[in-house]
Write an enzyme that holds these catalytic residues in place. Structure first.
Site, PDB file in Angstrom:
ATOM      1  CG  ASP A   1      32.306  33.763  37.445  1.00  0.00           C
ATOM      2  OD1 ASP A   1      32.865  34.871  37.332  1.00  0.00           O
ATOM      3  OD2 ASP A   1      32.816  32.813  38.068  1.00  0.00           O
TER       4      ASP A   1
ATOM      5  CG  HIS B   1      34.178  35.994  40.179  1.00  0.00           C
ATOM      6  ND1 HIS B   1      34.852  35.718  39.012  1.00  0.00           N
ATOM      7  CD2 HIS B   1      35.087  35.799  41.183  1.00  0.00           C
ATOM      8  CE1 HIS B   1      36.103  35.359  39.284  1.00  0.00           C
ATOM      9  NE2 HIS B   1      36.273  35.405  40.597  1.00  0.00           N
TER      10      HIS B   1
ATOM     11  CD  GLU C   1      39.955  34.304  41.159  1.00  0.00           C
ATOM     12  OE1 GLU C   1      40.996  33.752  40.779  1.00  0.00           O
ATOM     13  OE2 GLU C   1      38.936  34.356  40.470  1.00  0.00           O
TER      14      GLU C   1
HETATM   15  C1  TNX Z   1      40.109  30.735  39.816  1.00  0.00           C
HETATM   16  S1  TNX Z   1      38.964  28.921  41.918  1.00  0.00           S
HETATM   17  C2  TNX Z   1      38.759  30.996  39.985  1.00  0.00           C
HETATM   18  C3  TNX Z   1      37.833  30.887  38.858  1.00  0.00           C
HETATM   19  C4  TNX Z   1      38.558  30.556  37.584  1.00  0.00           C
HETATM   20  C5  TNX Z   1      39.617  29.505  37.866  1.00  0.00           C
HETATM   21  C6  TNX Z   1      40.322  29.026  36.651  1.00  0.00           C
HETATM   22  C7  TNX Z   1      38.205  30.206  42.154  1.00  0.00           C
HETATM   23  C8  TNX Z   1      37.529  30.279  43.412  1.00  0.00           C
HETATM   24  N1  TNX Z   1      38.223  31.201  41.226  1.00  0.00           N
HETATM   25  O1  TNX Z   1      37.070  32.065  38.727  1.00  0.00           O
HETATM   26  O2  TNX Z   1      37.640  30.101  36.654  1.00  0.00           O
HETATM   27  O3  TNX Z   1      40.549  30.036  38.761  1.00  0.00           O
HETATM   28  O4  TNX Z   1      41.150  27.918  36.944  1.00  0.00           O
END
Ligand code: TNX
Length: 558
Positions: free
Chosen positions: A216, A292, A357
């Site tokens: 990440d 990420h 994301e």
């Molecule tokens: C969303 S769930 C993210 C993570 C974060 C998390 C914190 C997901 C696929 N991505 O990068 O750590 O929320 O709750």
């Protein structure tokens, strides 16, 4: 029920001799009725306090006693499991057992582990656990089933006091094939021993998938021989652990040294994969892309659109703008090299590629990405992301591996074999199943164990959200709105432990327990047997087991 029997016996004793046969008959009928409906009575479920709740529990008569020396009898196939069983019994209840490969004549006081090819044939993870005054038998058509039988036995062992367990016949098998728990080792790094301990927690709850979030923005955690800077540079960030508010610590300060972090060598990965295999757990590695990836770009900025420079954020980083350049073929060559080494290390049939994301602003500005959009006749940057995912899926296919991605991957046309992990609510999972994808449900509303689980004022600082034990327990992974054909695409569910606010193993345990127990029951036990009040009654016995194993756990359910 118990008191009724007692009252009944008392009144029988008070009546004349001539009435005894009649009352014996009534008593017999009552006992038979009690045994027949045993599997659905809460009284029995507390007595056989197993989580997740087994499919069928039929109480028997008498007790098996551990007062005498108990021998575990097995054939060579089950020998490693017999040794594991013996170790676990000692750890949980302090009872010493011996392991023997051959059966003694008229064996008494034995625990027998036996493969039986004909047992519960269409339930390969199923098992039968029978306790009689003379012996305990765990049988299954597979070693996995026997492993789960041992887990159930641990939950009915005497922990203190009388060294006895009541006779019972338990038939059990899981509802879903995907019973997952995830762990983020990027935001905080956890040692090999900590990861093994986490795997043991999964085993205790009959979870069979460990989704290992290895990369990440805040750190890359897996040794890749071809790219040494991934561990020399990408695995280390500045240490801001003394500043608890993770969102505030976005960038490294001038001159701060990168001293926090770590990674797993390939030898350590192999060791952990074998450790999980021994516990009948498949490890699904996650290598995040295209977002990420800031930790990677800090070491290899040429893989980005802008060329950098980048520093590894010690904490919150939002939005996720620093991506691999999708217009650059060297990005794909790099990822293929990395994936080749990952595939070598993990025997599981899936590779998780993240996909969540992503903010596409860099791609919008990048001439190479725009050129790719042109030459591939793509509509926009969303389509470019699905081009990215499809190209990686095609590469994985060459190695017989299926791609898994977070639910953002269905925003374009994801390859049909891709498994979708639905985290942004059930609707994305429902949509993916309608499109014909296999789906793992992990909606943040029910499955995020980084959220608060009790009164915020009393709980350790967490990322936010609120997912109580009863919320987890109320989760139903299969949406009603799907057709029965589409429902078959729901492989199961998974709990996620993101570690932005979780720096230690003890803290992981506290966040995961007992919510993992609630989720385990959701994904293992038959839907119609689920009962929150019954689960709550069985929880104290599970807590005793957690105590024996020295696990931290939250009591906020009360
Ligand atoms: C969303 S769930 C993210 C993570 C974060 C998390 C914190 C997901 C696929 N991505 O990068 O750590 O929320 O709750």
């Amino acid at each position: 029920m118990k008191n009724q029997h007692y009252e009944h016996e008392k009144s029988a004793a008070l009546t004349g001799r001539h009435l005894r046969p009649f009352f014996s008959m009534v008593l017999f009928i009552l006992i038979s009725f009690h045994i027949a409906i045993g599997s659905i009575m809460p009284y029995d479920s507390v007595c056989y306090s197993i989580i997740p709740r087994p499919v069928q529990i039929i109480p028997g008569r008498g007790n098996f006693s551990f007062d005498a020396v108990v021998t575990i009898i097995t054939d060579s196939d089950c020998l490693p499991l017999a040794r594991y069983c013996s170790d676990q019994i000692r750890e949980v209840s302090g009872i010493n057992t011996t392991v023997l490969k051959k059966r003694k004549k008229n064996s008494q006081n034995i625990i027998s582990l036996a493969l039986n090819k004909d047992l519960l044939k269409d339930q390969p993870e199923g098992y039968l656990l029978e306790v009689t005054p003379a012996k305990i038998t765990i049988s299954s058509s597979t070693l996995t089933g026997i492993f789960y039988g041992i887990q159930s036995l641990l939950q009915i062992l005497p922990l203190s006091g009388a060294q006895k367990i009541p006779s019972v016949q338990i038939t059990d098998y899981p509802r879903f094939p995907w019973r997952g728990m995830h762990l983020d080792v990027s935001r905080h790094f956890f040692s090999v021993e900590a990861v093994k301990s986490y795997i043991d927690m999964l085993a205790l709850h009959k979870m069979n998938i460990f989704h290992w979030h290895l990369t990440d923005d805040q750190g890359w955690r897996i040794e890749i021989k071809k790219y040494p800077k991934l561990t020399q540079v990408s695995a280390w960030r500045v240490d801001r652990e003394s500043e608890p508010e993770w969102r505030n610590r976005q960038v490294a300060r001038e001159g701060e040294k990168a001293t926090y972090g770590g990674f797993y060598t390939q030898e350590q990965i192999k060791e952990i994969v074998a450790y999980a295999q021994d516990r009948h757990i498949t490890i699904v590695p996650e290598i995040e892309m295209p977002g990420h990836t800031k930790a990677v770009l800090a070491a290899y900025p040429q893989l980005s659109c802008s060329g950098g420079p980048f520093t590894i954020p010690p904490g919150g980083y939002w939005p996720i703008v620093d991506l691999y350049c999708a217009g650059n073929d060297s990005t794909f060559l790099f990822l293929q090299d990395v994936l080749k080494e990952v595939i070598e290390l993990f025997p599981c049939p899936y590779i998780h590629i993240g996909g969540d994301e992503v903010d596409h602003s860099e791609w919008k500005k990048c001439p190479k990405c725009q050129a790719r959009i042109q030459t591939e006749h793509l509509k926009d940057e969303h389509a470019l992301q699905s081009y990215f995912v499809k190209r990686i899926a095609a590469f994985l296919r060459l190695y017989n591996k299926r791609l898994i991605g977070w639910d953002e991957i269905i925003e374009g046309d994801a390859p049909s074999e891709a498994i979708v992990m639905a985290w942004r609510g059930m609707d994305n999972g429902t949509a993916a199943a309608r499109l014909g994808h296999d789906v793992v449900m992990t909606p943040s509303t029910h499955c995020y164990f980084d959220h608060y689980q009790g009164n915020q004022a009393l709980e350790p600082l967490a990322i936010g959200g609120f997912t109580s034990l009863s919320t987890v327990y109320s989760f139903e992974p299969v949406p009603d709105s799907l057709t029965s054909e589409q429902m078959k695409h729901i492989l199961g569910a998974q709990g996620n432990v993101w570690t932005e606010y979780i720096p230690t193993l003890q803290h992981i345990q506290y966040m995961a327990l007992p919510r993992m127990a609630a989720l385990a029951e959701v994904i293992w036990s038959p839907k119609e047997l689920r009962s929150w009040s019954d689960f709550k009654n069985r929880l104290p016995r599970m807590f005793e087991l957690y105590d024996k194993k020295k696990y931290y756990y939250a009591k906020s359910a009360y």
